[in-house]
Every structure is written in C-alpha cells, then in structure tokens.
Design a protein around this motif. Structure first.
Motif, PDB file in Angstrom:
ATOM      1  N   ALA A 177      53.209 -15.568   7.689  1.00  0.00           N
ATOM      2  CA  ALA A 177      52.604 -15.277   6.387  1.00  0.00           C
ATOM      3  C   ALA A 177      53.608 -15.494   5.261  1.00  0.00           C
ATOM      4  N   ASN A 178      54.857 -15.088   5.471  1.00  0.00           N
ATOM      5  CA  ASN A 178      55.871 -15.264   4.431  1.00  0.00           C
ATOM      6  C   ASN A 178      56.211 -16.730   4.199  1.00  0.00           C
ATOM      7  N   ALA A 179      56.004 -17.553   5.219  1.00  0.00           N
ATOM      8  CA  ALA A 179      56.320 -18.979   5.092  1.00  0.00           C
ATOM      9  C   ALA A 179      55.119 -19.815   4.678  1.00  0.00           C
ATOM     10  N   THR A 180      53.949 -19.183   4.572  1.00  0.00           N
ATOM     11  CA  THR A 180      52.720 -19.914   4.259  1.00  0.00           C
ATOM     12  C   THR A 180      52.196 -19.490   2.895  1.00  0.00           C
ATOM     13  N   PRO A 181      52.238 -20.365   1.910  1.00  0.00           N
ATOM     14  CA  PRO A 181      51.784 -19.991   0.559  1.00  0.00           C
ATOM     15  C   PRO A 181      50.333 -19.528   0.554  1.00  0.00           C
ATOM     16  N   GLY A 182      50.079 -18.489  -0.215  1.00  0.00           N
ATOM     17  CA  GLY A 182      48.710 -18.036  -0.417  1.00  0.00           C
ATOM     18  C   GLY A 182      48.193 -17.019   0.570  1.00  0.00           C
ATOM     19  N   VAL A 183      48.941 -16.703   1.625  1.00  0.00           N
ATOM     20  CA  VAL A 183      48.481 -15.719   2.606  1.00  0.00           C
ATOM     21  C   VAL A 183      48.822 -14.324   2.106  1.00  0.00           C
ATOM     22  N   THR A 184      47.805 -13.483   1.931  1.00  0.00           N
ATOM     23  CA  THR A 184      48.024 -12.129   1.444  1.00  0.00           C
ATOM     24  C   THR A 184      48.234 -11.169   2.607  1.00  0.00           C
ATOM     25  N   ALA A 185      48.733  -9.976   2.275  1.00  0.00           N
ATOM     26  CA  ALA A 185      48.910  -8.939   3.295  1.00  0.00           C
ATOM     27  C   ALA A 185      47.569  -8.571   3.911  1.00  0.00           C
ATOM     28  N   ARG A 186      46.531  -8.516   3.095  1.00  0.00           N
ATOM     29  CA  ARG A 186      45.198  -8.173   3.598  1.00  0.00           C
ATOM     30  C   ARG A 186      44.699  -9.242   4.577  1.00  0.00           C
ATOM     31  N   GLN A 187      44.934 -10.503   4.248  1.00  0.00           N
ATOM     32  CA  GLN A 187      44.501 -11.579   5.146  1.00  0.00           C
ATOM     33  C   GLN A 187      45.262 -11.535   6.468  1.00  0.00           C
ATOM     34  N   ALA A 188      46.572 -11.276   6.401  1.00  0.00           N
ATOM     35  CA  ALA A 188      47.371 -11.201   7.617  1.00  0.00           C
ATOM     36  C   ALA A 188      46.910 -10.033   8.485  1.00  0.00           C
ATOM     37  N   ALA A 189      46.656  -8.884   7.869  1.00  0.00           N
ATOM     38  CA  ALA A 189      46.192  -7.720   8.620  1.00  0.00           C
ATOM     39  C   ALA A 189      44.820  -7.980   9.241  1.00  0.00           C
ATOM     40  N   ALA A 190      43.939  -8.629   8.488  1.00  0.00           N
ATOM     41  CA  ALA A 190      42.605  -8.933   9.014  1.00  0.00           C
ATOM     42  C   ALA A 190      42.685  -9.914  10.177  1.00  0.00           C
ATOM     43  N   THR A 191      43.591 -10.880  10.080  1.00  0.00           N
ATOM     44  CA  THR A 191      43.772 -11.834  11.178  1.00  0.00           C
ATOM     45  C   THR A 191      44.152 -11.119  12.462  1.00  0.00           C
ATOM     46  N   LEU A 192      45.101 -10.199  12.365  1.00  0.00           N
ATOM     47  CA  LEU A 192      45.553  -9.502  13.565  1.00  0.00           C
ATOM     48  C   LEU A 192      44.496  -8.525  14.070  1.00  0.00           C
ATOM     49  N   MET A 193      43.761  -7.888  13.161  1.00  0.00           N
ATOM     50  CA  MET A 193      42.676  -7.002  13.600  1.00  0.00           C
ATOM     51  C   MET A 193      41.609  -7.791  14.340  1.00  0.00           C
ATOM     52  N   ASN A 194      41.249  -8.968  13.815  1.00  0.00           N
ATOM     53  CA  ASN A 194      40.244  -9.789  14.484  1.00  0.00           C
ATOM     54  C   ASN A 194      40.739 -10.273  15.843  1.00  0.00           C
ATOM     55  N   PHE A 195      42.030 -10.524  15.918  1.00  0.00           N
ATOM     56  CA  PHE A 195      42.616 -10.985  17.174  1.00  0.00           C
ATOM     57  C   PHE A 195      42.714  -9.857  18.192  1.00  0.00           C
ATOM     58  N   ALA A 196      43.123  -8.684  17.718  1.00  0.00           N
ATOM     59  CA  ALA A 196      43.448  -7.597  18.646  1.00  0.00           C
ATOM     60  C   ALA A 196      42.336  -6.582  18.833  1.00  0.00           C
ATOM     61  N   TRP A 197      41.652  -6.193  17.754  1.00  0.00           N
ATOM     62  CA  TRP A 197      40.783  -5.029  17.876  1.00  0.00           C
ATOM     63  C   TRP A 197      39.527  -5.308  18.684  1.00  0.00           C
ATOM     64  N   ALA A 198      39.049  -6.547  18.698  1.00  0.00           N
ATOM     65  CA  ALA A 198      37.886  -6.847  19.539  1.00  0.00           C
ATOM     66  C   ALA A 198      38.200  -6.511  20.984  1.00  0.00           C
ATOM     67  N   GLY A 199      39.383  -6.927  21.429  1.00  0.00           N
ATOM     68  CA  GLY A 199      39.781  -6.599  22.784  1.00  0.00           C
ATOM     69  C   GLY A 199      40.067  -5.128  22.965  1.00  0.00           C
ATOM     70  N   LEU A 200      40.750  -4.528  22.008  1.00  0.00           N
ATOM     71  CA  LEU A 200      41.039  -3.103  22.102  1.00  0.00           C
ATOM     72  C   LEU A 200      39.762  -2.279  22.061  1.00  0.00           C
ATOM     73  N   GLY A 201      38.811  -2.729  21.228  1.00  0.00           N
ATOM     74  CA  GLY A 201      37.549  -1.999  21.145  1.00  0.00           C
ATOM     75  C   GLY A 201      36.824  -1.970  22.477  1.00  0.00           C
ATOM     76  N   ASP A 202      36.770  -3.114  23.157  1.00  0.00           N
ATOM     77  CA  ASP A 202      36.152  -3.153  24.479  1.00  0.00           C
ATOM     78  C   ASP A 202      36.913  -2.277  25.469  1.00  0.00           C
ATOM     79  N   LEU A 203      38.215  -2.313  25.364  1.00  0.00           N
ATOM     80  CA  LEU A 203      39.023  -1.513  26.271  1.00  0.00           C
ATOM     81  C   LEU A 203      38.755  -0.031  26.064  1.00  0.00           C
ATOM     82  N   MET A 204      38.672   0.382  24.799  1.00  0.00           N
ATOM     83  CA  MET A 204      38.397   1.784  24.503  1.00  0.00           C
ATOM     84  C   MET A 204      37.027   2.202  25.026  1.00  0.00           C
ATOM     85  N   ALA A 205      36.091   1.249  25.016  1.00  0.00           N
ATOM     86  CA  ALA A 205      34.733   1.550  25.475  1.00  0.00           C
ATOM     87  C   ALA A 205      34.577   1.412  26.987  1.00  0.00           C
TER      88      ALA A 205
END
Length: 221
Positions: A177-205
C-alpha cells in the motif's frame, strides 16, 4: 543591561527531534547509507551532540526502532473498541494499523525492512513488537472463536496460527500500500478483511475448509 539568555530546549524534546530526523534518514536511505552528519543536519544540531545523547549509530537506530514499534502497537490497541463484535474489532484494528503505517512510511520502512535486514539486535527488537501484535490479534480471534463454538475453554493454539498468518499478510499489504499510489488505509483494510474474514467467518461458524484425503500414489503402496 545584560544579554538576553535563550531558553535551552529540554533534553527529551531535542532527543525526539534527533529521532524524528533519524527515522526519516534511515527510512529513506537505509541503515548502511545513512550518515550521522545528515541526521544531525536535519535535526538542526551538531554531530557531537547526537553522539552525546545517543552514543552511536547503532544505539540511535535501536532507539528509532523501539520508539516506532511502541507507537505502532499503541495505535493498533487504541484503534480497537472491545465492546464491538469480533469482525468490527478486527476491522478497526486493521484500519488503525494501515492508517499508522501509511501516515508514517519512513517508520514502517525502518521496522519492516531496515531493522530486519541488518542482524541482531535490531531484528530482535522488531520480533518483540511483532509478537505483541500477534498476541493481541490472537486474543481477538480467540474470543470470537470461543463465543462461536460456545466453548469458553477452546485452546489458544486453535487460533494462534491464524493470527500469525493475518499479521504476516497485514505487514506485506502495508508495504504494498505504501508503494502503490492512491491506496488508502481503508482500502487496504477492506482488502485484507475480504481475504481473511470470509474464511474466518466460516471457521467461527464451524465450517472449516478441510484438505482432501490423500490418494495412494505409486510410491505409497
């Protein structure tokens, strides 16, 4: 009438100015290429004064690592409200992490790149910081897992690997994100949530992904 005396700057304030300058130079130049002359000039002090306060280039670099590591850990902890659901806590923690690393790119370069590539004891300082963040994330995920499974005694080891993976992904994504112009903290956080939480959500369930059973091969009998 006597000469007016200038007010001396408190030592703690001057030290922070030196550390500010050092983080900028170390982050942009790298540890080996950074010079004490350049750091002193940016801080607005003499090189002997830098040595007087911080002894050596190695000690100055260590002080930078410790200060920036503590600031990052504090930013992540302060960004999480523990009364929120697990996914919101993780979202806010990631948001705080990416906001801090995005607003302090030189400090992140010192922690993520420079300190790790110049041996001990620098790497050990960063490892200690990372372990603290992993422990914090582990507790976030563990609390959610225990609630989802209705098992207050669910062992920590069940989620420890998830926390390690998540923190590792966040570190890599922050560098990207720091090396890519235009990427915000919110976008970076959303990217990781989309990557991780779908799997974590299933695991929790209680819907974990399981690898297929190994099929006998030509060399397995």
């Amino acid at each position: 009438m006597g000469a007016v005396k200038t007010k001396r700057m408190p030592r703690a304030v001057r030290e922070q100015q030196m550390l500010d300058a050092a983080v900028q130079i170390f982050g942009q130049r790298g540890y080996m290429a950074a010079s004490m002359d350049e750091i002193a000039e940016l801080a607005g002090v003499s090189k002997p004064l830098v040595y007087l306060y911080l002894n050596s280039k190695e000690d100055l670099f260590t002080a930078c690592i410790r200060r920036e590591a503590a600031a990052l850990v504090e930013a992540v902890r302060a960004g999480v409200r523990r009364d929120l659901p697990a996914d919101r806590q993780l979202w806010e923690g990631l948001g705080a992490f990416f906001t801090h690393t995005g607003e302090n790119p030189d400090a992140w370069s010192v922690l993520h790149l420079q300190a790790r590539t110049h041996g001990e004891p620098f790497a050990a300082e960063v490892t200690a910081m990372r372990e603290e963040i992993v422990a914090f994330v582990t507790q976030l995920i563990l609390a959610a897992a225990r609630e989802a499974h209705r098992d207050p005694d669910l062992p920590e080891r069940e989620v420890a690997g998830l926390a390690e993976a998540l923190v590792g992904a966040a570190e890599s994504l922050a560098a990207w994100a720091n090396a890519t112009p235009g990427v915000t903290a919110r976008q970076a956080a959303a990217t990781l949530m989309n990557f991780a939480w779908a799997g974590l959500g299933d695991l929790m369930a209680g819907r974990p992904w399981t690898p297929p059973e190994e099929q006998p091969g030509p060399h397995t009998g």
